[in-house]
Design a protein around this motif. Sequence first.
Motif, short mmCIF file in Angstrom:
data_model
loop_
_atom_site.label_atom_id
_atom_site.label_comp_id
_atom_site.label_asym_id
_atom_site.label_seq_id
_atom_site.Cartn_x
_atom_site.Cartn_y
_atom_site.Cartn_z
N HIS A 103 -22.65 -23.18 2.47
CA HIS A 103 -21.37 -22.48 2.45
C HIS A 103 -20.25 -23.48 2.65
O HIS A 103 -20.25 -24.25 3.60
CB HIS A 103 -21.34 -21.41 3.55
N ALA A 104 -19.28 -23.49 1.73
CA ALA A 104 -18.18 -24.45 1.80
C ALA A 104 -16.84 -23.78 2.13
O ALA A 104 -16.09 -24.28 2.96
CB ALA A 104 -18.07 -25.22 0.48
N HIS A 105 -16.53 -22.68 1.46
CA HIS A 105 -15.23 -22.02 1.63
C HIS A 105 -15.41 -20.52 1.45
O HIS A 105 -16.32 -20.07 0.76
CB HIS A 105 -14.23 -22.51 0.58
N SER A 106 -14.49 -19.75 2.04
CA SER A 106 -14.53 -18.31 1.83
C SER A 106 -13.16 -17.71 2.14
O SER A 106 -12.33 -18.32 2.81
CB SER A 106 -15.60 -17.64 2.70
N GLY A 107 -12.94 -16.52 1.62
CA GLY A 107 -11.71 -15.79 1.87
C GLY A 107 -11.86 -14.35 1.42
O GLY A 107 -12.80 -14.01 0.69
N LEU A 108 -10.94 -13.51 1.85
CA LEU A 108 -10.96 -12.09 1.48
C LEU A 108 -9.99 -11.83 0.34
O LEU A 108 -8.88 -12.36 0.33
CB LEU A 108 -10.58 -11.22 2.68
N THR A 109 -10.42 -11.02 -0.61
CA THR A 109 -9.57 -10.63 -1.73
C THR A 109 -8.77 -9.40 -1.35
O THR A 109 -9.05 -8.76 -0.34
CB THR A 109 -10.39 -10.34 -2.99
N GLY A 110 -7.80 -9.05 -2.17
CA GLY A 110 -6.98 -7.86 -1.93
C GLY A 110 -7.79 -6.59 -1.73
O GLY A 110 -7.54 -5.83 -0.81
N PRO A 111 -8.77 -6.33 -2.61
CA PRO A 111 -9.57 -5.12 -2.44
C PRO A 111 -10.58 -5.18 -1.29
O PRO A 111 -11.38 -4.29 -1.12
CB PRO A 111 -10.31 -4.98 -3.77
N GLY A 112 -10.59 -6.28 -0.52
CA GLY A 112 -11.49 -6.38 0.62
C GLY A 112 -12.84 -6.99 0.34
O GLY A 112 -13.75 -6.91 1.16
N ALA A 113 -12.98 -7.62 -0.80
CA ALA A 113 -14.25 -8.30 -1.11
C ALA A 113 -14.21 -9.71 -0.51
O ALA A 113 -13.15 -10.31 -0.35
CB ALA A 113 -14.46 -8.38 -2.62
N LEU A 114 -15.38 -10.22 -0.17
CA LEU A 114 -15.51 -11.57 0.36
C LEU A 114 -15.83 -12.51 -0.78
O LEU A 114 -16.83 -12.34 -1.48
CB LEU A 114 -16.63 -11.61 1.41
#
Length: 102
Positions: A45-56
Motif C-alpha cells: 500500500h502506497a497511497h490512499s484517499g476518499l472520493t466524493g461518493p465515499g469510495a476508498l
Amino acid sequence: MFKRLLSLALVFGAVSTAPPLYAQSVCGDRDSVIDQLESRFGEVHAHSGLTGPGALLEIWTSPETGSFTVLMTRPNGSTCVMTTGEHWLDRAATMPVMGDPA
C-alpha cells in the motif's frame, strides 16, 4: 478456499490476456484482492484517499518491479481494480524536503 483462489487466479490470468483494463473492471472481495497484490505481485500500500461518493481509492506499488495497481473500494465493500501499470515513480520519495540542506 481453493475455489476462491482458483477463481482469482483465473480472473487475474484473464486480465493479462484481455483488452486494456480501462475497458473493464475486475471486482472482488477486498481481502482476496489485497492478498493477490501482496503475494503474487509484491505490491504494498502506497497511497490512499476518499472520493466524493465515499469510495476508498488506493494505489499499491512494488518498489522492486515498479508495477502499480489502482483500487477502488465502494462503501458496500466491493473492491475493483481500476487500472494497473508499470514504471511507477514516487515523486514524493525522490524530491528533497523544503529546508533540507542536502
